[in-house]
Design a protein around this motif. Structure first.
Motif, PDB file in Angstrom:
ATOM      1  N   GLU A 126      16.120  19.459  48.416  1.00  0.00           N
ATOM      2  CA  GLU A 126      15.512  20.321  49.429  1.00  0.00           C
ATOM      3  C   GLU A 126      14.162  20.876  48.975  1.00  0.00           C
ATOM      4  OE1 GLU A 126      16.091  21.341  52.479  1.00  0.00           O
ATOM      5  OE2 GLU A 126      14.790  23.120  52.569  1.00  0.00           O
ATOM      6  N   ARG A 164      20.013  20.724  57.248  1.00  0.00           N
ATOM      7  CA  ARG A 164      18.829  20.451  56.445  1.00  0.00           C
ATOM      8  C   ARG A 164      19.013  19.282  55.473  1.00  0.00           C
ATOM      9  NH1 ARG A 164      14.807  24.784  54.585  1.00  0.00           N
ATOM     10  NH2 ARG A 164      14.661  26.106  56.423  1.00  0.00           N
ATOM     11  N   THR A 199      19.575  15.786  54.201  1.00  0.00           N
ATOM     12  CA  THR A 199      19.337  14.453  54.801  1.00  0.00           C
ATOM     13  C   THR A 199      20.537  13.544  54.536  1.00  0.00           C
ATOM     14  OG1 THR A 199      18.338  13.608  52.785  1.00  0.00           O
ATOM     15  CG2 THR A 199      16.869  14.682  54.359  1.00  0.00           C
ATOM     16  N   ASP A 200      20.665  12.532  55.346  1.00  0.00           N
ATOM     17  CA  ASP A 200      21.773  11.594  55.192  1.00  0.00           C
ATOM     18  C   ASP A 200      21.736  10.942  53.825  1.00  0.00           C
ATOM     19  OD1 ASP A 200      22.675  12.235  57.654  1.00  0.00           O
ATOM     20  OD2 ASP A 200      21.720  10.537  58.683  1.00  0.00           O
ATOM     21  N   ASP A 201      20.505  10.663  53.370  1.00  0.00           N
ATOM     22  CA  ASP A 201      20.336  10.019  52.075  1.00  0.00           C
ATOM     23  C   ASP A 201      20.925  10.901  50.972  1.00  0.00           C
ATOM     24  OD1 ASP A 201      19.319   8.198  50.186  1.00  0.00           O
ATOM     25  OD2 ASP A 201      17.605   9.557  49.845  1.00  0.00           O
TER      26      ASP A 201
END
Lengths: 374, 364, 519
Positions: free
Chosen positions: A162, A309, A311-313
């Motif tokens: 993040e 917030r 991410t899928d990754d």
């Protein structure tokens, strides 16, 4: 004061991590008949230091109690005492609970230890279990806690992904081994996805102090942090994060619905299965003394659902790491680990011994802050 | 318009009839509350009585719970009698506990039980000095002692936290589990205060000490020149000055006395029950604040503080015994509040009568 | 109901205010008896009189606070009934009280506009206040908070409040009492200017020089009746003084009571250049000199607020002295501690008997040992001997005839006369060298007054020097061997009873010229 670190005999390495309450028949001193109260239900009681709606530590334990009720139905009759001060009053509370016919009593704050031990000696037929307590040789007395550091490593990964500025602020309760271990695990998690990021620590010297936690979070953001980590029990840092629009990793409880905009994830403990198992063992008459240290593999510790917030990754990376931890393929304290000064603490290929983890008093490289000399 | 008017002549028997009537009124109101929460009032009252008085070990528990309140109640009564509002019993208690624990840790091993009087003196002096700060500020700078003594509570709590959580002070346990979690160092067992047994009830030494001190304070306020001065200063400071009384000195003395009483309570906490200095536990217990309620219910009479402290201690224990799944902590608190409210209400009605007053009378 | 006085229609020959035959009774007192009072348009009219002469009652009748028992009020010729201060204001009568009625945390403009209904427009209000101030020469910053202003400026705000309501008649109750001489000077200019602008000003005062300086005419009140209306231009301060105090003096000192023989050689109280400040820190005593001989009664008279209270307290040690010396029986005193003065034999009957002289909630017996509790035989070591306290009370109650059901009765339940008896019993029982008595008969009924005066004479006969501070000239002349007049913190004259000239005393009390230099 709620939790303490674990414990000298663990330090001695005498106790097994894996002995997590698997039923073994045998040495219970209380027979089946006297374990059950009228109507056949076994009485179980919890003593909480805070209110059941504190949104953190006590709430988590009370959810565990509710899970017991749900799982065991009318085989059990639970009760609890909340807001019990750590002092001479506890003895009277325990006394009353025993008198009311409770056969197993869980106390969830470190400060209840002395009274619990005294009562355990006085009432050998009742089982006493002390969360975060100090192991001892009393036959009807168990201690239990869990490896939060694994979950903190995972939530650190979310924070590392993040941060843009590479600075994460950690609102830390007490400079004690438990918390130092947690911060180290968190920092290692951060660095696994963002090697240059740092974790900046502010001590608030309290487990639960919303105004102070909030203030600490605000000053960390003012000082350049763009992700906030909670190490204490209140969601106050989350409120600060929400106001300031930075990401937040919580602790102890799932706040994903209350803070959807800033929520990343949090290290959480699930006390339900442990409590269920142990109450069940009293019903079955095969309760056994132990000093339990739960882990992700047991399902005792975990991370909360991810926020928007993340991410899928990142989610995928974290899930993968969690699987590795579960399977035992990944050890978060595997070398090489260097301390703040750059000295190697754990060589490549080695791992930080459990005893050292339990008494850790140094920060890994990438943590900014001091452990007050104590 | 309603107005409270002081009753001129209060019959003697009111002094005991009013509290009894108040408690009965509280029980009736409480019954309504309990019924509306879906419980059986008779059963609840039986449980209260049982867990405070009848049950095995209940009375012992009540006495233990009452002991700290006895000291903080005396502290509040001693100050309030002169109209000096010492809200700092909490802080003075903690400072007393620090001093008492410090002495016990330093000399406990070598002196054995002989350290007990030393603990009491050290705690009294420390509490007195701590309270005298607020007293001196009030006496010489007219600073509101409610605020200063309250602020000193926070300072005392922070000092306590510092000693256990942020330093390697000699109050802190540095080996064993103390390396894992910050906690106080237990005092030597020989420095622990003895319990005495009367029938089935265990009395901590601190309880008897408190009873004796309550009588001493009563004599001090009723029979001595100091007590006479306190009475006049409380009633009319200008009359006191006029009569040549040293109001400032007396204010500081009363504050110091009050602080000493709370401080001895701190020593009793260390010696009687906890055996370690535990700032977290003390903060949570809030004995200093409860002591104010005790003093108010005792009508600031030092001797009456003893039964009231026992009542409060019993009520607190009973409250926790009552609490459970069907009986939330909030309901317990409401019930306790109701009893206290009725007691205070009865107190007001005993001393004042309510009068309807025509508006015109007020205007003139 | 509102017929506000309007300049355009007002006839200059019709008085702005005409009160006639005003009578106002209070239980046991006739405060105003058949008073006539007229104020013309465009004049400053002083209402002069001693304390208690009925000035405040009359002005309260005019502002509707009291309803008269008789008489009528005309405003610009029209008979009116004024029901309340609000109604008075609506009729154009504004009052500036001695104690201001302002909200300290509000601004000047907010205070002036207070009482108006409707929306408060800050800008408009401030403009308006500034404008009125300009017009009348009362400059004050409309946006300033009251607490930031000096007393003189606050008074201006009070005046502005009245002017904003277009008061045609402005009453000022002792307006200079709180002002410095410079501020008073400025106030006079303002008052003259308002009068010149066609308003009427009623100036209530007991200070002769001020009355002479600012007013056109003076109405003198004495004992509730008007004793004369004079043009300032045709009178003198001396004549005004005579009017103010000139009653038939009843010399009842030679009433058969045996007087003490004054031992003039033995001065037991010697006060030199004594200075002290009042509660607000302003100088209240500016160098008082006094000598009292054993067995002598000296009365200090003056209009209240001229330092009497401070004089008593500075001598007795309950007020800090800022300068000067007090000697008791030849020994100097530090004055830092009342206990010192008590030990030196100075007894004190304070003005506020019940709350200063006594502890009201304490019992009679406790109050009777209020000063002696710390010495044997009342105390033994740290303990108070309850039996000794009781015996002392029984003796004194008997000797001084205190009427009570018992020595344990709370003192505040006693009547005024009995309260004073308890106080005097205690003070006299100490066999003092000096007794300072402040207004010892105020508020007592006739019988009690008689008793108290008798006790004071008794004390002097036993050799005590009595300093009697009083506002009652009769009392001073009845009891005292000498009368000293205090004005603005100084003794401005001392006269022997034998040669006392009331007019002279009245003149001195009002701050008239000091007669002789030999104080």
């Amino acid at each position: 004061m709620k939790r303490s670190a674990f414990v000298s005999s663990l330090l001695a390495g005498a106790l097994l991590l894996s002995a997590c309450g698997k039923s073994e028949s045998g040495s219970s001193s209380s027979g089946e008949s006297d374990a059950k109260s009228d109507g056949g239900a076994v009485k179980a009681a919890w003593i909480y230091v805070g209110p059941t709606n504190d949104g953190g530590w006590t709430t988590a334990h009370d959810n565990g109690r509710k899970a017991v009720e749900k799982a065991l139905g009318d085989k059990v009759e639970t009760t609890f005492k909340e807001n019990v001060p750590e002092g001479p009053e506890v003895a009277q509370v325990i006394e009353d609970l025993v008198k009311d016919g409770n056969k197993i009593i869980f106390a969830t704050s470190f400060g209840f230890g002395d009274a619990m031990m005294a009562a355990a000696k006085k009432y050998p037929d009742v089982k006493f279990e002390h969360a975060t307590g100090i192991p001892n040789d009393i036959e009807n007395f168990s201690t239990y806690f869990g490896a939060g550091e694994q979950s903190l490593y995972l939530s650190g990964m979310a924070a590392g992904a993040e941060t843009k500025k590479g600075v994460i602020g950690f609102v830390a309760p007490f400079p004690i081994p438990e918390v130092v271990r947690h911060i180290n695990a968190y920092a290692l998690g951060v660095q696994s996805v963002n090697p240059s990021a740092v974790v900046r620590v502010v001590w608030i010297n309290n487990w639960f102090d919303p105004p102070k936690e909030r203030q600490a979070a605000e000053s960390l953001v003012a000082g350049g942090a763009d992700v906030i980590a909670s190490g204490g029990d209140s969601p106050a840092p989350g409120e600060a994060a929400k106001t300031l629009g930075v990401g937040w990793t919580g602790y102890d409880s799932d706040q994903s619905t209350n803070f959807p905009d800033v929520w990343l994830t949090a290290a959480v403990y699930d006390w339900g299965p442990y409590y269920t198992e142990h109450v069940q063992s009293v019903i079955d008459g095969d309760w056994k003394k132990q000093d339990y240290y739960g882990s992700i593999a047991d399902g005792f510790t975990d991370i909360a659902p991810f926020g928007t917030r993340v991410t899928d990754d990142t989610k995928a990376k974290i899930e993968a790491k969690k699987d590795e931890i579960k399977s035992g393929d990944f050890d978060i304290f595997a070398g090489p680990i260097v301390d703040q000064a750059g000295a190697e603490k754990v060589a490549a290929g080695a791992s930080l011994p459990f005893g050292d983890q339990m008494s850790i008093d140094w920060f890994v490289k990438g943590v900014e802050g001091d452990i007050p000399k104590s | 318009m309603l107005r409270l008017e002081r009753r001129v002549d209060v019959p003697r028997w009111w002094t005991w009839a009013v509290p009894v009537a108040s408690v009965l009124a509280a029980m009736v109101l409480g019954a309504v509350l309990i019924v509306s929460s879906g419980n059986d009032p008779l059963d609840v009252y039986r449980r209260i009585f049982e867990s405070a008085v009848l049950g095995s070990g209940s009375l012992s528990g009540t006495v233990v719970a009452a002991t700290p309140l006895l000291f903080t109640g005396l502290a509040a009564a001693a100050a309030f009698r002169m109209g000096v509002f010492n809200i700092g019993g909490e802080g003075q208690f903690i400072i007393g506990a620090i001093a008492g624990a410090g002495v016990a840790l330093r000399f406990g091993e070598s002196m054995g039980a002989g350290v007990i009087p030393l603990m009491i003196v050290a705690a009294a002096v420390a509490g007195a000095l701590w309270a005298a700060i607020a007293g001196a500020l009030r006496a010489w700078f007219k600073t509101n002692e409610i605020i200063t003594s309250l602020m000193l509570n926070y300072i005392a709590l922070n000092i306590g936290d510092y000693l256990i959580f942020n330093s390697e002070s000699s109050w802190r346990l540095l080996e064993g589990s103390g390396r894992m979690f910050p906690q106080g160092k237990p005092i030597d067992t020989s420095a622990e205060w003895p319990f005495s047994h009367v029938g089935p009830v265990d009395f901590p030494f601190g309880f008897w000490l408190g009873v004796i001190i309550a009588i001493v304070v009563w004599v001090l306020y009723r029979r001595t020149r100091f007590g006479f001065e306190v009475k006049v200063i409380a009633d009319s400071p200008s009359a006191a000055t006029y009569a040549g009384m040293r109001a400032r000195r007396t204010i500081v003395s009363v504050m110091a006395l009050s602080g000493a009483l709370a401080g001895i309570g701190g020593a009793s906490d260390i010696g009687d029950t906890r055996h370690v200095f535990d700032p977290k536990g003390l903060r949570q217990s809030g004995y200093g604040y409860t002591g104010i309620v005790v003093a108010a219910l005792a009508r600031l009479n030092p001797v009456a503080v003893v039964p009231v402290a026992l009542l409060m201690g019993g009520l607190n224990n009973a409250g926790r015994a009552l609490q459970g799944r069907d009986f939330p902590a909030g309901l317990v608190g409401t019930l306790q509040g109701l009893i206290l409210f009725c007691a205070l209400g009865g107190e007001i009605l005993a001393r004042y009568r309510v009068r309807r007053v025509a508006k015109a009378v007020l205007a003139s | 109901m509102t017929t506000s006085l309007d300049m355009a229609t007002a006839d200059a020959t019709v008085p702005a205010v005409a009160m006639s035959g005003i009578t106002k009774r209070f239980p046991g007192v006739i405060a105003n008896h058949d008073v006539d009072f007229e104020v013309a348009v465009g004049e400053v009219h002083a209402l002069l009189g001693e304390n208690g002469a009925g000035k405040s009652t009359l002005s309260n009748v005019l502002t509707g606070l009291y309803h008269p028992d008789g008489g009528e009020i005309r405003l610009a010729g029209e008979v009116v009934r004024i029901g309340s201060p609000r109604e008075a204001l609506a009729r154009g009568i504004g009052m500036v009280h001695q104690h201001f009625r302002l909200v300290p945390t509000f601004t000047v403009a907010e205070n002036v506009m207070l009482g108006h209904t409707g929306r408060f427009n800050r800008r408009a209000a401030e403009d308006r206040v500034a404008e009125i101030g300009e017009e009348h020469g009362l400059p004050v910053d409309p946006s300033a908070k009251i607490w930031q202003l000096s007393v003189g400026q606050q008074q201006r705000v009070e005046i502005l409040k009245a002017l904003e309501r277009d008061a045609r008649v402005l009453i000022l109750d002792e307006p200079t009492a709180v002002l410095t001489p410079q501020e008073a000077e400025a106030l006079f200019v303002t008052l003259r200017r308002m009068a010149a602008g066609g308003r009427s000003v009623i100036f209530i005062s007991h200070k002769l020089d001020e009355v002479m300086a600012v007013s056109d005419r003076v109405t003198v009140l004495r004992d509730g009746t008007d004793v004369g209306v004079v043009e300032v231009a045709t009178t003198s301060a001396r004549d005004l003084a005579r009017l103010m105090v000139g009653r038939d003096v009843v010399f009842n000192a030679d009433d058969g009571q045996e007087r003490a023989s004054v031992d003039a050689d033995r001065i037991v109280l010697r006060v030199r250049d004594l200075c002290a400040a009042d509660n607000r820190g302003r100088p209240a005593l500016n160098g008082v000199d006094l000598d009292l001989a054993a067995g002598e009664i000296v009365a200090v008279v003056g209009v209240s607020g001229n330092g009497q209270r401070e004089l008593a307290e500075a001598i007795c040690g309950t007020r800090r002295r800022t300068g000067g010396t007090v000697e008791v029986d030849g020994q100097p005193t530090s004055g830092r501690d009342p206990r010192e003065m008590i030990a030196k034999g100075v007894s004190h009957v304070p003005e506020d008997r019940l709350h200063t002289g006594l502890s009201p909630s304490a019992s009679i017996e406790e109050n009777l040992v209020l000063k002696s509790y710390r010495r044997p035989p009342i105390s033994a070591g740290p303990f108070v001997r309850r039996r000794a306290v009781r015996r002392n009370a029984e003796t004194l109650i008997e000797r001084f005839g205190v009427k009570t059901t018992g020595p344990t009765v709370s003192t505040r339940l006693l009547s005024g006369g009995n309260v004073q008896k308890v106080l005097l019993a205690r003070e006299f029982s100490a066999a003092p060298k000096v007794l300072v008595a402040a207004s010892p008969t105020r508020g007592l009924d006739v019988g009690a007054i008689e008793t108290v005066r008798g006790l004071l004479l008794d004390a002097s006969r036993s050799g005590t020097a009595v300093l009697l501070i009083t506002e009652e000239l009769d009392e001073a002349l009845a009891l005292a061997d000498r009368v000293a007049v205090i004005y603005e913190g100084r003794i401005v004259g001392v006269v022997d009873r034998a040669s006392a000239d009331l007019t002279e005393i009245g003149l001195l009390m009002g701050g008239g010229r000091p007669p002789a230099e030999e104080l």
